[in-house]
Scaffold this active site. Structure first.
Site, PDB file in Angstrom:
ATOM      1  N   ASP A  45       3.247   9.411  -0.766  1.00  0.00           N
ATOM      2  CA  ASP A  45       2.126   8.588  -0.312  1.00  0.00           C
ATOM      3  C   ASP A  45       1.850   7.512  -1.345  1.00  0.00           C
ATOM      4  O   ASP A  45       1.892   7.786  -2.547  1.00  0.00           O
ATOM      5  CB  ASP A  45       0.874   9.467  -0.157  1.00  0.00           C
ATOM      6  CG  ASP A  45       0.006   9.024   1.006  1.00  0.00           C
ATOM      7  OD1 ASP A  45       0.062   7.838   1.352  1.00  0.00           O
ATOM      8  OD2 ASP A  45      -0.717   9.877   1.560  1.00  0.00           O
TER       9      ASP A  45
ATOM     10  N   HIS B  41       0.822  -1.222   0.000  1.00  0.00           N
ATOM     11  CA  HIS B  41       0.000   0.000   0.000  1.00  0.00           C
ATOM     12  C   HIS B  41       0.851   1.264   0.000  1.00  0.00           C
ATOM     13  O   HIS B  41       0.354   2.346  -0.302  1.00  0.00           O
ATOM     14  CB  HIS B  41      -0.943  -0.007   1.211  1.00  0.00           C
ATOM     15  CG  HIS B  41      -2.011  -1.056   1.103  1.00  0.00           C
ATOM     16  ND1 HIS B  41      -3.307  -0.766   0.769  1.00  0.00           N
ATOM     17  CD2 HIS B  41      -1.963  -2.405   1.245  1.00  0.00           C
ATOM     18  CE1 HIS B  41      -4.016  -1.886   0.723  1.00  0.00           C
ATOM     19  NE2 HIS B  41      -3.224  -2.899   1.012  1.00  0.00           N
TER      20      HIS B  41
HETATM   21  O1  F6P Z   1       0.117   1.552   3.796  1.00  0.00           O
HETATM   22  C1  F6P Z   1      -0.365   2.442   4.616  1.00  0.00           C
HETATM   23  C2  F6P Z   1      -1.162   1.925   5.774  1.00  0.00           C
HETATM   24  O2  F6P Z   1      -1.243   0.543   5.901  1.00  0.00           O
HETATM   25  C3  F6P Z   1      -2.534   2.543   5.675  1.00  0.00           C
HETATM   26  O3  F6P Z   1      -3.551   1.654   5.698  1.00  0.00           O
HETATM   27  C4  F6P Z   1      -2.586   3.431   6.851  1.00  0.00           C
HETATM   28  O4  F6P Z   1      -2.406   4.729   6.397  1.00  0.00           O
HETATM   29  C5  F6P Z   1      -1.441   3.080   7.727  1.00  0.00           C
HETATM   30  O5  F6P Z   1      -0.548   2.375   6.961  1.00  0.00           O
HETATM   31  C6  F6P Z   1      -1.902   2.339   8.947  1.00  0.00           C
HETATM   32  O6  F6P Z   1      -1.027   2.524   9.928  1.00  0.00           O
HETATM   33  P1  F6P Z   1      -1.261   2.030  11.401  1.00  0.00           P
HETATM   34  O7  F6P Z   1      -1.955   0.714  11.314  1.00  0.00           O
HETATM   35  O8  F6P Z   1       0.117   1.956  11.948  1.00  0.00           O
HETATM   36  O9  F6P Z   1      -2.097   3.066  12.061  1.00  0.00           O
END
Ligand code: F6P
Length: 486
Positions: free
Chosen positions: A364, A157
């Site tokens: 991003d 992602h």
């Molecule tokens: O890839 C990005 C991501 O997995 C998104 O889903 C989100 O922005 C973030 O990372 C989630 O981070 P955390 O679970 O650490 O809050």
């Protein structure tokens, strides 16, 4: 194909809980409808796993949500350590923020191995595994070690950085080699895929033919699948949400004033400091915009135990105070700054209330806020999206006003332009972006990846070097001390 989706964070159905992760919120509706099993962290940790670690397996639409407690001794090293203090910064090209503590990488690998053992429960005939994101780069290799021959795919992602940057993580080679155990690796943009394949060519000296790499694991295909949203559903939710008490109160409080909105996790990749500086510059150079437009910035706290995040929170709070102190009036607050999360239903209404959406990350993977902001607009009088050229979404939403998030003056001018854009142009841009969002929905993303995973497996000439001995499952190795959990 019986699909098993795996991610660190999961979402629960029928709640309007704040969701800090784009991934979890995006996956929920499609996983619900697909009948897949979604496996992820319960958010708790514990010691001593005598039997399998599932905390709960509950129905989720036509499928199930299975959450597991993660090993306490390794959780800190895995989540706040290797995943978010080494991989996250490097994947977002912030090598200066990489912190490598001894023990973090072994803990990351332990949690990947732990998850693989847990997944064996679902390794039925006809199963396919789809692993999400940088928390589980090595999960495919661990599954192969355990003798799993089912298709295993992976989707990243986040971005994959430009040549050489990934080498800032000491274990880069081992990790990328492990990633080649996946049959299919999905990226958000062509640039990310090309950067990854560039590494494979240059550092692993493997040949890449038509996006296929052949390694000790057999064939791995690398393809681009930009993640989407359910734009129609989001648009309906936004139209309904304007009567939500939180949204109506905001509307009343505006008193004719116009609104720009930013919604982000409080993360250094999101470009919050530059965005606030741009608004500061805009009010300084366009005094007529003082009192007539304000910024609602929602910055949801995230990963608070990591030094860089604490420092950012302080910096942004100080900057907001400074800007409000200089530009504000007794009856006007230029930046409404909120450190909390909101559920999707309220967010949809907030987006629809704002005439400008500002999504200006420094880097991003995709940024689904950009897509949600567009989908939430009133088609008869849509707002304008100001979007960073370094968000994956900019490759698709080129009808937004595209900015360089390092160019403070440029951003200030662009927000002012957005505020004065005539209705006809706003509608034209909105229609173009909605057209794209409707065609490239989250449903299509989900279906395309599954189809490609099936094809990649069929193409595979060799599978893994299978484990020759029956794997030892529970209890797991070395789980002692208590650790923090998120
Ligand atoms: O890839 C990005 C991501 O997995 C998104 O889903 C989100 O922005 C973030 O990372 C989630 O981070 P955390 O679970 O650490 O809050």
């Amino acid at each position: 194909m019986k699909l098993v989706v795996v991610s660190n964070r999961v979402a629960r159905a029928n709640t309007n809980e704040p969701m800090t992760g784009g991934l979890a919120a995006a996956l929920l509706p499609v996983v619900e409808n697909s009948g897949a099993i979604w496996v992820g962290s319960s958010g708790r940790v514990r010691d001593g796993f005598q039997k399998e670690p599932f905390a709960e397996i509950e129905a989720l639409g036509a499928g199930a949500l299975a959450t597991l407690d993660l090993p306490a001794a390794h959780y800190g090293g895995y989540y706040e350590g290797f995943a978010n203090s080494a991989l996250w910064p490097v994947l977002h090209s912030r090598s200066d923020l990489i912190r490598v503590a001894e023990g973090d990488y072994p803990s990351y690998r332990e949690v990947n191995a732990f998850m693989a053992r847990a997944l064996l429960r679902f390794n039925k005939q006809d199963a396919a595994f789809w692993v999400q994101d940088y928390h589980f780069l090595a999960l495919g290799a661990e599954l192969r070690e355990l003798g799993v021959t089912s298709p295993v795919g992976f989707f990243l992602h986040t971005p994959w950085p430009a040549h050489g940057v990934i080498e800032g993580v000491p274990q880069h080679r081992e990790l990328v080699e492990a990633m080649l155990a996946y049959d299919l690796i999905g990226f958000q943009t062509e640039g990310d895929r090309d950067n990854f394949l560039g590494y494979v060519r240059a550092n692993l000296e493997l040949s890449v033919d038509d996006d296929v790499v052949v390694s000790q694991y057999g064939r791995t295909r690398a393809r681009v699948f930009p993640i989407g949203i359910d734009a129609e559903k989001f648009a309906k939710a936004a139209a309904k949400a304007v009567t939500h008490p939180d949204v109506s109160r905001l509307r009343r409080s505006l008193n004719g004033e116009r609104l720009a909105i930013g919604v982000d996790r409080l993360d250094y990749s999101k470009g919050l400091v530059n965005r606030i500086r741009a608004f500061d510059r805009m009010w300084s150079t366009n005094p007529h915009l003082a009192r007539t437009v304000s910024l609602l910035q929602i910055a949801t706290p995230s990963r608070g135990g990591i030094e860089a995040y604490g420092a950012l929170q302080n910096e942004v709070a100080r900057l907001v105070g400074d800007v409000n102190g200089r530009h504000g009036e007794a009856d006007w607050t230029p930046i409404r700054y909120l450190n909390k999360g909101y559920g999707q239903a309220v967010l949809a209404g907030l987006y629809r209330t704002a005439q400008v959406g500002v999504v200006t990350p420094l880097h991003d993977g995709m940024n689904l806020v950009a897509k949600e902001y567009v989908a939430a607009q009133n088609p008869a009088d849509p707002g304008v999206l100001v979007l960073s050229k370094f968000a994956g979404a900019a490759h698709e939403l080129d009808a937004a006003l595209i900015v360089n998030p390092h160019d403070i003056d440029g951003m200030a001018r662009t927000v002012a332009t957005a505020l004065s854009m005539p209705l006809a142009e706003r509608r034209m841009r909105y229609e173009a972006m909605m057209h794209r969002l409707r065609r490239h929905s989250i449903q299509r993303w989900f279906a395309d990846f599954q189809e490609a995973l099936g094809e990649s497996q069929a193409e595979k000439v060799e599978t893994s070097p299978l484990a020759t001995e029956p794997p030892t499952l529970w209890p797991i190795r070395s789980v002692h001390a208590a650790a923090r959990f998120h």
